[in-house]
Design a protein around this motif. Structure first.
Motif, mmCIF file in Angstrom:
data_model
loop_
_atom_site.group_PDB
_atom_site.id
_atom_site.type_symbol
_atom_site.label_atom_id
_atom_site.label_comp_id
_atom_site.label_asym_id
_atom_site.label_seq_id
_atom_site.Cartn_x
_atom_site.Cartn_y
_atom_site.Cartn_z
ATOM 1 N N ALA A 60 0.837 -1.202 0.000
ATOM 2 C CA ALA A 60 0.000 0.000 0.000
ATOM 3 C C ALA A 60 0.874 1.255 0.000
ATOM 4 C CB ALA A 60 -0.935 -0.016 1.203
ATOM 5 N N LEU A 61 1.689 1.388 -1.034
ATOM 6 C CA LEU A 61 2.616 2.508 -1.136
ATOM 7 C C LEU A 61 2.605 3.078 -2.555
ATOM 8 C CD1 LEU A 61 5.764 0.975 0.651
ATOM 9 C CD2 LEU A 61 4.139 2.593 1.648
ATOM 10 N N THR A 62 3.112 4.290 -2.675
ATOM 11 C CA THR A 62 3.384 4.865 -3.988
ATOM 12 C C THR A 62 4.859 4.654 -4.283
ATOM 13 O OG1 THR A 62 1.646 6.539 -3.810
ATOM 14 C CG2 THR A 62 3.429 6.967 -5.375
ATOM 15 N N SER A 115 0.450 -6.141 -12.286
ATOM 16 C CA SER A 115 0.312 -7.104 -11.190
ATOM 17 C C SER A 115 -0.789 -6.707 -10.216
ATOM 18 C CB SER A 115 1.636 -7.223 -10.428
ATOM 19 O OG SER A 115 1.858 -6.074 -9.609
ATOM 20 N N GLY A 116 -1.045 -5.421 -10.063
ATOM 21 C CA GLY A 116 -2.030 -4.946 -9.113
ATOM 22 C C GLY A 116 -1.611 -5.088 -7.666
ATOM 23 N N LEU A 117 -0.312 -5.369 -7.443
ATOM 24 C CA LEU A 117 0.161 -5.631 -6.084
ATOM 25 C C LEU A 117 0.782 -4.407 -5.410
ATOM 26 C CD1 LEU A 117 1.672 -9.175 -6.663
ATOM 27 C CD2 LEU A 117 -0.333 -8.598 -5.278
ATOM 28 N N ILE A 118 0.884 -3.318 -6.142
ATOM 29 C CA ILE A 118 1.394 -2.072 -5.564
ATOM 30 C C ILE A 118 0.335 -1.001 -5.794
ATOM 31 C CG2 ILE A 118 3.197 -0.313 -5.689
ATOM 32 C CD1 ILE A 118 5.159 -2.456 -6.443
ATOM 33 N N ALA A 119 0.041 -0.255 -4.751
ATOM 34 C CA ALA A 119 -1.069 0.697 -4.812
ATOM 35 C C ALA A 119 -0.914 1.685 -5.967
ATOM 36 C CB ALA A 119 -1.178 1.440 -3.481
ATOM 37 N N HIS A 120 0.256 2.328 -6.046
ATOM 38 C CA HIS A 120 0.493 3.309 -7.106
ATOM 39 C C HIS A 120 1.931 3.167 -7.604
ATOM 40 C CE1 HIS A 120 -3.271 5.193 -5.892
ATOM 41 N NE2 HIS A 120 -2.804 5.267 -4.649
ATOM 42 N N VAL A 121 2.097 3.137 -8.925
ATOM 43 C CA VAL A 121 3.430 3.051 -9.527
ATOM 44 C C VAL A 121 3.586 4.221 -10.491
ATOM 45 C CG1 VAL A 121 5.099 1.598 -10.722
ATOM 46 C CG2 VAL A 121 3.260 0.537 -9.395
ATOM 47 N N ILE A 122 4.643 5.020 -10.296
ATOM 48 C CA ILE A 122 4.888 6.186 -11.138
ATOM 49 C C ILE A 122 6.322 6.129 -11.655
ATOM 50 C CG2 ILE A 122 3.201 7.612 -9.919
ATOM 51 C CD1 ILE A 122 5.487 8.903 -8.376
ATOM 52 N N ASN A 123 6.645 7.001 -12.603
ATOM 53 C CA ASN A 123 8.020 7.045 -13.099
ATOM 54 C C ASN A 123 8.699 8.352 -12.703
ATOM 55 O OD1 ASN A 123 7.371 9.099 -15.014
ATOM 56 N ND2 ASN A 123 6.767 7.559 -16.527
ATOM 57 N N ALA A 130 6.612 10.183 -3.532
ATOM 58 C CA ALA A 130 6.599 8.718 -3.499
ATOM 59 C C ALA A 130 7.084 8.234 -2.142
ATOM 60 C CB ALA A 130 7.475 8.156 -4.610
ATOM 61 N N ASP A 131 6.586 7.081 -1.736
ATOM 62 C CA ASP A 131 7.015 6.471 -0.476
ATOM 63 C C ASP A 131 8.303 5.682 -0.641
ATOM 64 O OD1 ASP A 131 4.537 7.227 0.981
ATOM 65 O OD2 ASP A 131 3.607 5.831 -0.425
ATOM 66 N N ARG A 132 8.513 5.098 -1.830
ATOM 67 C CA ARG A 132 9.700 4.305 -2.116
ATOM 68 C C ARG A 132 10.138 4.546 -3.552
ATOM 69 N NH1 ARG A 132 9.295 4.036 2.540
ATOM 70 N NH2 ARG A 132 9.284 2.201 3.928
ATOM 71 N N GLU A 133 11.405 4.280 -3.805
ATOM 72 C CA GLU A 133 11.954 4.394 -5.154
ATOM 73 C C GLU A 133 12.758 3.147 -5.489
ATOM 74 O OE1 GLU A 133 12.575 9.218 -5.803
ATOM 75 O OE2 GLU A 133 14.314 7.897 -5.553
ATOM 76 N N GLN A 202 10.982 -10.881 -10.822
ATOM 77 C CA GLN A 202 11.898 -11.100 -9.704
ATOM 78 C C GLN A 202 12.026 -9.843 -8.841
ATOM 79 O OE1 GLN A 202 15.649 -12.650 -11.108
ATOM 80 N NE2 GLN A 202 14.674 -14.319 -12.268
ATOM 81 N N LEU A 203 12.090 -8.692 -9.484
ATOM 82 C CA LEU A 203 12.161 -7.439 -8.736
ATOM 83 C C LEU A 203 10.916 -7.235 -7.875
ATOM 84 C CD1 LEU A 203 13.585 -5.056 -11.498
ATOM 85 C CD2 LEU A 203 14.686 -5.554 -9.315
ATOM 86 N N LEU A 204 9.771 -7.531 -8.443
ATOM 87 C CA LEU A 204 8.518 -7.366 -7.705
ATOM 88 C C LEU A 204 8.461 -8.313 -6.508
ATOM 89 C CD1 LEU A 204 5.719 -6.075 -7.521
ATOM 90 C CD2 LEU A 204 4.882 -7.848 -9.077
ATOM 91 N N GLU A 205 8.832 -9.552 -6.714
ATOM 92 C CA GLU A 205 8.814 -10.518 -5.606
ATOM 93 C C GLU A 205 9.796 -10.110 -4.511
ATOM 94 O OE1 GLU A 205 9.644 -14.176 -7.568
ATOM 95 O OE2 GLU A 205 7.642 -14.364 -8.470
ATOM 96 N N TRP A 206 10.938 -9.588 -4.913
ATOM 97 C CA TRP A 206 11.940 -9.116 -3.939
ATOM 98 C C TRP A 206 11.384 -7.989 -3.076
ATOM 99 C CZ3 TRP A 206 15.193 -4.457 -4.912
ATOM 100 C CH2 TRP A 206 16.207 -4.299 -3.951
ATOM 101 N N VAL A 207 10.732 -7.044 -3.722
ATOM 102 C CA VAL A 207 10.172 -5.898 -3.006
ATOM 103 C C VAL A 207 9.035 -6.329 -2.068
ATOM 104 C CG1 VAL A 207 8.771 -3.822 -3.362
ATOM 105 C CG2 VAL A 207 10.858 -4.145 -4.681
ATOM 106 N N LEU A 208 8.172 -7.205 -2.569
ATOM 107 C CA LEU A 208 7.022 -7.608 -1.758
ATOM 108 C C LEU A 208 7.424 -8.469 -0.565
ATOM 109 C CD1 LEU A 208 4.472 -8.508 -4.589
ATOM 110 C CD2 LEU A 208 4.555 -6.433 -3.194
ATOM 111 N N ALA A 209 8.586 -9.123 -0.653
ATOM 112 C CA ALA A 209 9.035 -9.992 0.437
ATOM 113 C C ALA A 209 9.754 -9.227 1.546
ATOM 114 C CB ALA A 209 9.973 -11.066 -0.116
ATOM 115 N N MET A 210 9.984 -7.937 1.343
ATOM 116 C CA MET A 210 10.700 -7.174 2.369
ATOM 117 C C MET A 210 9.820 -6.942 3.595
ATOM 118 S SD MET A 210 12.732 -4.291 0.256
ATOM 119 C CE MET A 210 13.718 -4.719 -1.170
#
Length: 213
Positions: A60-62, A115-123, A130-133, A202-210
């Motif tokens: 639940a992050l941007t 994926s719909g697994l991150i609330a908001h994704v921007i460039n 943003a909450d994370r980069e 792989q990047l998405l799974e890495w981030v979601l597992a943190m």
């Protein structure tokens, strides 16, 4: 008009015609020896469906995805290839539709949104908070020949940041390889699409597992 004047005028006209003919000949010769413009085919990076895990924890992050750092051929839109050891080249008559860093960023962004697994994704072209980069260095994005067969190699040193505190939360190197069906450019481009989709996953799974912070 005297005979001398008419003779001089006649010689002048002949000289002008000769000079004009010489210029036309030189122009035609130059046109015939100039190299023809090489036809170029532009390629997009094929997209692939992201597999959504049923047990994945939504974030639940941007998140802002930035263009990776790169240099040399990897900073432009040439399709890089290593035909022999340590010989970096590019496919003739073929280009990516945009620069490699933008290509990489946009594919990751599209996969994460899909994926719909991150609330908001921007460039990084959007001036939003943003909450994370996700940033990093793209060290390899090319095809390499091994025993006469091409395979795509992508290597990315990822960094996961808190942009508000400028804190590095995690980092990891990702390596992905994917064989191409044959040595034709369309087959190599298709392999790039599969390899990039795997890396984005792989990047998405890495981030979601943190651990949540």
């Amino acid at each position: 008009m005297s005979t001398e004047h008419r003779t001089a005028r006649f010689k002048l006209n002949i000289g002008l015609r000769g000079a004009l003919a010489a210029l036309i000949f030189i122009g035609l010769t130059a046109c015939s020896i100039l190299p023809k413009t090489e036809p170029v085919t532009f390629y997009r990076l094929p997209s692939a469906e992201v597999i959504r895990s049923a047990t994945a924890r939504p974030l639940a992050l941007t998140v802002r995805i930035k263009q990776p750092d790169s240099n040399g051929l990897l900073a432009g839109n040439r399709i890089a290839v290593i035909p022999t050891t340590n010989q970096l080249s590019a496919y003739q008559g073929a280009r990516w539709a945009t620069s490699v860093p933008v290509l990489f960023r946009d594919q990751v962004l599209d996969a994460w949104r899909q994926s719909g697994l991150i609330a908001h994704v921007i460039n990084d072209s959007q001036s939003l908070s943003a909450d994370r980069e996700l940033t990093g260095s793209l060290n390899a994005f090319q095809s390499e020949y091994r025993q006469g067969q091409p395979r795509v190699v992508i290597q990315f040193d990822a960094q996961w940041l808190d942009p508000n505190s400028r804190t590095l939360l995690a980092s990891r190197r990702f390596d992905v390889t994917e064989p191409a069906a044959n040595s034709n450019v369309p087959a190599v481009v298709a392999a790039f699409g599969v390899a990039q989709a795997r890396l984005s996953q792989q990047l998405l799974e890495w981030v979601l597992a943190m651990p949540a912070r």
